[in-house]
Design an enzyme around this catalytic site. Structure first.
Site, PDB file in Angstrom:
ATOM      1  N   SER A 216      43.554  34.253  -2.238  1.00  0.00           N
ATOM      2  CA  SER A 216      43.276  34.652  -3.621  1.00  0.00           C
ATOM      3  C   SER A 216      42.950  36.121  -3.788  1.00  0.00           C
ATOM      4  CB  SER A 216      42.127  33.808  -4.175  1.00  0.00           C
ATOM      5  OG  SER A 216      40.947  33.994  -3.413  1.00  0.00           O
TER       6      SER A 216
ATOM      7  N   HIS B 288      46.200  28.694  -5.454  1.00  0.00           N
ATOM      8  CA  HIS B 288      46.947  29.802  -6.046  1.00  0.00           C
ATOM      9  C   HIS B 288      48.458  29.684  -5.836  1.00  0.00           C
ATOM     10  CE1 HIS B 288      43.402  32.138  -7.225  1.00  0.00           C
ATOM     11  NE2 HIS B 288      42.850  31.552  -6.171  1.00  0.00           N
TER      12      HIS B 288
ATOM     13  N   ASN C 199      43.848  34.002 -13.787  1.00  0.00           N
ATOM     14  CA  ASN C 199      44.725  33.221 -12.910  1.00  0.00           C
ATOM     15  C   ASN C 199      45.713  32.369 -13.706  1.00  0.00           C
ATOM     16  OD1 ASN C 199      43.355  34.136 -10.573  1.00  0.00           O
ATOM     17  ND2 ASN C 199      41.764  32.618 -10.912  1.00  0.00           N
TER      18      ASN C 199
ATOM     19  N   ASP D  68      44.446  24.517   1.242  1.00  0.00           N
ATOM     20  CA  ASP D  68      44.045  24.867  -0.128  1.00  0.00           C
ATOM     21  C   ASP D  68      45.235  25.548  -0.810  1.00  0.00           C
ATOM     22  OD1 ASP D  68      43.100  26.304  -2.379  1.00  0.00           O
ATOM     23  OD2 ASP D  68      41.090  26.444  -1.545  1.00  0.00           O
TER      24      ASP D  68
ATOM     25  N   HIS E 172      38.541  30.742   1.367  1.00  0.00           N
ATOM     26  CA  HIS E 172      37.709  30.809   0.161  1.00  0.00           C
ATOM     27  C   HIS E 172      36.272  30.389   0.457  1.00  0.00           C
ATOM     28  CE1 HIS E 172      36.324  29.753  -3.946  1.00  0.00           C
ATOM     29  NE2 HIS E 172      37.163  30.712  -4.306  1.00  0.00           N
TER      30      HIS E 172
ATOM     31  N   LYS F 141      44.388  27.244 -12.787  1.00  0.00           N
ATOM     32  CA  LYS F 141      45.088  28.511 -12.582  1.00  0.00           C
ATOM     33  C   LYS F 141      46.471  28.417 -13.226  1.00  0.00           C
ATOM     34  CE  LYS F 141      42.106  29.420  -8.691  1.00  0.00           C
ATOM     35  NZ  LYS F 141      41.224  28.244  -8.965  1.00  0.00           N
TER      36      LYS F 141
END
Length: 394
Positions: A188, A216, A47, A213, A140, A243
């Site tokens: 993700s 990413h 990531n 969230d 997630h 990440k």
């Protein structure tokens, strides 16, 4: 060996037979290379979207802060672990995200799994009712864990289906309890994005707390890498430093009152040793660098678009990806492992993602691009994936 080992081996053998057993496989690492068994490989599994984990400024500042301040914070934040360094990074982070305050956590999992119960406690104590929690089906695992830890029964809406979400909000409109909407900005395993503006509008319309969230998206998307939440009303944003920001740790940003509540009630914050000075040094350096990395972000998204086009033209399903995460959806677990193995033999490191991480029947390679990958590397990956897929029976 213990008397329970036969039971453990039986369970492991069952996973092995279904191609679901996981194993650790070590790599060697330099700031510029990833090696397996001493041989350099191209890593399309991490990531590290901007390549900052090897950046000289992050390494230098992490080392400098370790030498000046030590290797550990020595205690939790509420004991004697809060350093002026934590406050410095949190101030810089809040400014970067355009919020009143920020709070650092040890990891993204820890943040989601412990912040959500603290918020649900707030809702229960202040309203006297169990909250109603509306969750994207593909959220997630750490968000599911946060709900489970509170004994909350999720009201799940179909992935990124805001029409379905509004139907559920209307269906539960007459029930008591504070409303929450939980989702990710970039998913993700699929590489697709949520409509933050529409979600924010729904949250306002139904008086729901909007929890987002951004693990990413942070550093990669939005103006100057500030995330897809930038410019929208979001009650709490969670993100990570592990990440695109190239280090370790996580954060939440929001109002000062929100952060003060979490300092008092979030178990992951209260009972964990504070992030260390080297971690904080890397965080500080990443926040300094990221706003100026627009050329890297642009090249990253162009390479991701080029990769999707090459794979799609060969009949390979990349789902609804629009970001640097490009899934190669093969469905079968054994075939996915076989393709990943063939690619590794050619010096291309990918990762086979299987249930329960993704839904049954949707096993995939998760290709994660980095700004350090040039066009030639991405073309090499595309050709290898296409060839490997053709050699593996469907």
């Amino acid at each position: 060996m213990t008397r329970f080992d036969p039971l453990l081996r039986q369970a492991l053998d069952s996973l092995e037979a279904r191609a679901l057993r996981r194993r650790l496989r070590s790599l060697q690492r330099t700031p510029d290379q990833v090696l397996r068994n001493g041989q350099a490989i191209l890593d399309f599994s991490s990531n590290d979207y901007l390549g900052l984990s090897g950046h000289e400024l992050l390494r230098t500042r992490a080392a400098d802060w370790a030498m000046r301040h030590g290797t550990g914070a020595r205690a939790s934040r509420l004991v004697s672990g809060t350093l002026d360094l934590h406050e410095q990074v949190e101030t810089r982070l809040a400014r970067f995200k355009g919020t009143e305050a920020a709070l650092l956590f040890a990891s993204g999992w820890q943040a989601n799994a412990s912040v959500l119960p603290a918020l649900f406690r707030l809702a229960k104590e202040q309203t006297g009712e169990i909250p109603l929690v509306f969750c994207d089906k593909l959220n997630h695992a750490s968000m599911h864990q946060g709900c489970a830890a509170s004994g909350i029964k999720q009201i799940r809406f179909r992935h990124n289906d805001l029409g379905h979400l509004e139907t559920l909000l209307k269906r539960h409109a007459d029930l008591p309890g504070m409303r929450f909407i939980l989702t990710e900005s970039v998913f993700s395993m699929d590489g697709d994005t949520a409509d933050i503006a529409a979600l924010s509008a729904l949250a306002k319309r139904y008086d729901a707390f909007f929890y987002l969230d951004e693990a990413h998206a942070t550093g990669v998307l939005g103006p100057q890498g500030r995330g897809l939440s930038h410019g929208h009303e979001v009650d709490l944003v969670m993100g990570t430093f592990s990440k695109a920001l190239g280090g370790m740790g996580a954060y939440i940003v929001g109002s000062r009152a929100l952060c003060d509540w979490l300092i008092t009630t979030s178990s992951g914050f209260i009972y964990s040793t504070a992030p260390s000075p080297p971690m904080l040094g890397a965080m500080d350096a990443a926040l300094e660098l990221v706003p100026g990395l627009d050329p890297q972000r642009q090249a990253l998204q162009q390479n991701a678009l080029r990769l999707r086009e090459r794979l799609n033209s060969a009949g390979i399903d990349t789902g609804l990806s629009t970001t640097q995460i490009v899934p190669v959806i093969l469905g079968d677990e054994t075939a996915t492992l076989a393709v990943a193995s063939r690619l590794e033999q050619q010096g291309l490191l990918t990762i086979a993602i299987r249930p329960p991480t993704v839904p049954p029947g949707s096993a995939r390679l998760r290709l994660a691009l980095s700004a350090t990958h040039d066009c030639a590397a991405v073309e090499r990956l595309a050709e290898a994936v296409i060839a490997a897929r053709q050699q593996i029976p469907a």
